[in-house]
Design a protein around this motif. Structure first.
Motif, short mmCIF file in Angstrom:
data_model
loop_
_atom_site.label_atom_id
_atom_site.label_comp_id
_atom_site.label_asym_id
_atom_site.label_seq_id
_atom_site.Cartn_x
_atom_site.Cartn_y
_atom_site.Cartn_z
N VAL A 337 0.82 -1.20 0.00
CA VAL A 337 0.00 0.00 0.00
C VAL A 337 0.86 1.26 0.00
CG1 VAL A 337 -1.71 1.31 1.31
CG2 VAL A 337 -1.91 -1.17 1.15
N GLU A 365 -5.72 -3.46 -1.87
CA GLU A 365 -6.03 -2.85 -0.58
C GLU A 365 -5.71 -1.36 -0.64
OE1 GLU A 365 -4.35 -2.95 4.03
OE2 GLU A 365 -3.63 -4.41 2.56
N ARG A 366 -6.60 -0.54 -0.11
CA ARG A 366 -6.38 0.90 -0.08
C ARG A 366 -6.62 1.41 1.34
NH1 ARG A 366 -10.51 0.78 -4.52
NH2 ARG A 366 -9.36 0.36 -6.45
N ASN A 367 -5.90 2.46 1.70
CA ASN A 367 -6.17 3.11 2.98
C ASN A 367 -6.49 4.58 2.73
OD1 ASN A 367 -3.69 4.33 2.51
ND2 ASN A 367 -2.59 3.01 3.95
N THR A 368 -6.72 5.31 3.79
CA THR A 368 -7.09 6.72 3.65
C THR A 368 -6.00 7.52 2.94
OG1 THR A 368 -8.44 6.60 5.66
CG2 THR A 368 -7.75 8.79 4.95
N THR A 370 -4.02 6.51 0.66
CA THR A 370 -4.10 6.23 -0.78
C THR A 370 -5.17 7.09 -1.44
OG1 THR A 370 -3.57 3.94 -0.21
CG2 THR A 370 -4.25 4.38 -2.48
N ALA A 399 -14.48 4.36 3.41
CA ALA A 399 -13.14 4.75 3.86
C ALA A 399 -13.26 5.97 4.77
CB ALA A 399 -12.24 5.06 2.67
#
Length: 644
Positions: A337, A365-368, A370, A399
């Motif tokens: 990520v 998978e992504r997070n904030t 990203t 998210a």
């Protein structure tokens, strides 16, 4: 040498299982560790206390203290190692109360037991309780003293740490290095040098600490002297010198050290790549990646992120693609990520949003962070509609937005003049606890002002308890852009009265306000000169172009031309084009011809001066020239010379 394979008996031996459990503990491979433990339970070794203790240790180091506890509870006759391992498992997972419960219930405590609970309290900042335990210890080792001293250092209690250190009867190398690092990192080099001089047997870590400390302080000569006098150097010593050279701008010497060192590790490569990256040497940094391949050295996320950062900051998308291709071709890290987010940032900074989107869309998978990277990329490239749509999709996917998300979304609304949506985001950001944040408030000022709600923007601005330089720049620039030069100048005066120091950007915005206000109003010319004199150290060519524009708009063409000749910069084509535009405005054919000739000389491919000069020559309307103007408030040549 004859190679031998493990026999079936060896693969079922306690030693074999012990090696496997230790390997899983080191790599924190919980899944494999569970399979090995289940296999042990199915053998005659299931009640082997040694293996049970190792299984507990594996679960503890893999962050699963509850599974460690089940093993602990299954041991009918626990030894002191079992108790210590269980206590350490809880401490590793920050369950201090559970660790203390195990400690209190121990039938027999050894010095390791005391050191383990002491380290647990110290590691998580409960220093007062740690000191109480330390005072109660029936027996202390140098490890006990080092643990409490290091904890005091870590939490900034250097005086207490020194008092504790001075009580150690026989300090070891670790003891000395704890205090050496403490003083060096706090910038107290006199005491650091005092400790260093007193160390009876300096190890390589002591020498390396001094090199790194001098490097952090920018004292390359002392770092070099320490390095040259070291009796033994290791790879850390060389890496410290590479970092020292690069941080002090000695890039060539950093490369010589890198090429000279007898052995390199990944940190060495990362130090050199980071040195090139921080110096903006994109091509050289990316070339190092190819050299790493030739030497069989695999990059890690630190390597790739440093490379992508310099590619983005220098807008070299071709080099960024080389890095991307390298990690994709060998399946290196591209699925991480953090690395994928760095790729998105790089492509965004290089104005290649299509490629940024491809990376984003391909992520499992992504997070904030990203999401923020892609939204900010669209805003940076003025694709504000796409940025706002992406923010909406982010919310639909659940998210969690953070401050950066809200700021980027507000910037997108400002770019789209989407006031209604901006108000919604304003409410959400306030509900999330960011109402008083200076960055968010600055974005709100920008939003409301760009949407024409200057009163609301000013209201938010005045309500801010703290204002950043960006906030002041924003409020000044916005009023200037709406043609409200007088209001912009009032904000600049307010900034000055509140003791805030303007930047070069602030002055550009303020000079733009003068362009809109003009110099005809009482005192304006004198105020302009006073600003330029007060902040002469900030003036660059762009500021002089603004002043030329101000003088030209006011019809003071002679003074504008004088400024071009007097300013401490070589005039470029923009300076002369600005004067030429003013000559067209006021119909000054003679001076316009001089300005046009200079543009032809500096920028021969530019057709604009031909058009402007033709317009001046063909105009039948006699404009006001500089010779016929009222110069009662014009800054004189002498005043211009003073500000230079």
């Amino acid at each position: 040498m004859e190679l031998r394979t493990s026999t079936a008996d060896e693969k079922n031996s306690p030693a074999f299982y012990a090696a496997l459990l230790r390997s899983c503990a080191r790599s924190q491979d919980l899944s494999t560790g569970r399979r090995i433990h289940r296999r042990i339970i199915a053998t005659e070794h299931r009640q082997n206390k040694f293996l049970q203790n190792l299984a507990m240790e594996m679960y503890g180091k893999c962050g699963s203290p509850d599974e460690a506890r089940r093993v602990f509870d299954s041991i009918p006759s626990k030894n002191v190692f079992s108790w210590n391992i269980m206590m350490a498992a809880y401490a590793h997972s920050r369950r201090i109360e559970d660790a203390r419960d195990v400690f209190d219930r121990m039938p027999l405590k050894d010095v390791v037991s005391w050191n383990t609970i002491l380290a647990a309290y110290a590691a998580y900042g409960q220093l007062d309780e740690a000191k109480v335990l330390f005072d109660k210890m029936p027996q202390r080792t140098v490890v006990s003293w080092n643990t409490i001293t290091a904890a005091l250092v870590h939490y900034g209690r250097l005086i207490e740490a020194r008092e504790m250190f001075d009580k150690i009867v026989d300090p070891n190398a670790v003891s000395w290095n704890i205090m050496l690092v403490a003083y060096a990192q706090s910038g107290d080099f006199d005491r650091a040098e005092e400790i260093f001089a007193k160390i009876p047997d300096k190890d390589v870590a002591s020498w390396n600490t001094m090199i790194a400390s001098y490097a952090d302080a920018g004292n390359i000569e002392k770092a070099r002297k320490i390095f040259q006098t070291m009796p033994v150097r290791d790879v850390v010593s060389w890496n410290a010198m590479i970092t020292a050279f690069s941080r002090t701008g000695h890039l060539q010497e950093a490369k010589v050290a890198f090429d000279t060192m007898p052995k390199r590790n990944l940190v060495s490569w990362n130090a050199m790549i980071t040195a090139y990256s921080e110096a903006g040497e994109c091509d050289r940094a990316v070339a190092m990646l190819g050299l790493m391949d030739l030497e069989g050295m695999e990059p890690n996320d630190v390597t790739i992120i440093a490379l992508l950062t310099v590619c983005g900051s220098t807008a070299k998308v071709t080099q960024g693609r080389i890095v991307h291709s390298s990690i994709s071709s060998k399946n290196r890290l591209v699925s991480h990520v953090v690395v994928a987010t760095a790729l998105i940032n790089m492509y965004g900074n290089c104005s290649s949003m299509e490629e940024a989107w491809i990376v984003f869309a391909g992520m499992d998978e992504r997070n904030t962070v990203t999401w923020n990277a892609l939204i900010s990329g669209y805003v940076h490239n003025s694709n504000t509609r796409e940025a706002f749509m992406l923010y909406a999709i982010m919310n639909l996917e659940g998210a969690a937005p953070n401050l950066i998300t809200f700021v980027a979304a507000l910037d997108a609304c400002a770019g789209n003049l989407a006031l209604a949506q901006g108000k919604i985001i304003h409410g959400l950001a306030a509900a999330a606890g960011y109402a008083d944040d200076v960055v968010l408030a600055t974005a709100l000022v920008n939003l409301y002002a760009k949407c024409g709600c200057l009163g609301r923007a000013a209201e938010i601005f005045h309500a801010m308890p703290v204002k950043s330089e960006v906030t002041w720049n924003s409020i000044i620039a916005i009023h200037a852009s709406f043609g409200l030069g007088s209001a912009a100048l009032r904000f600049f005066q307010m900034m000055h009265l509140q003791g805030e120091e303007p930047s070069g950007v602030t002055l550009i915005n303020t000079l733009t306000a003068f362009s809109h206000t003009g110099l005809a109003r009482g005192g304006a010319a004198g105020y302009l000169v006073s600003i330029l004199i007060d902040y002469r150290g900030l003036l660059e060519l762009d500021h002089f172009v603004c002043v030329i524009d101000i003088l030209g708009r006011a019809g003071w063409l002679q003074e504008a031309e004088d400024l071009i000749g007097l300013m401490p910069f070589e005039p470029d084509s923009l300076c002369w084009m600005t004067l030429l535009g003013a000559c067209k405005l006021h119909g000054d054919r003679e001076r316009g011809t001089v300005a046009a000739d200079n543009v032809f000389r500096l920028d021969p491919g530019n057709p604009a001066p031909y058009v402007l000069l033709s317009s001046i020559c063909s105009s039948k309307k006699l404009g006001r020239t500089s010779n016929g103007d009222d110069h009662s408030s014009t800054p004189s040549v002498k005043e211009v010379e003073v500000l230079l």
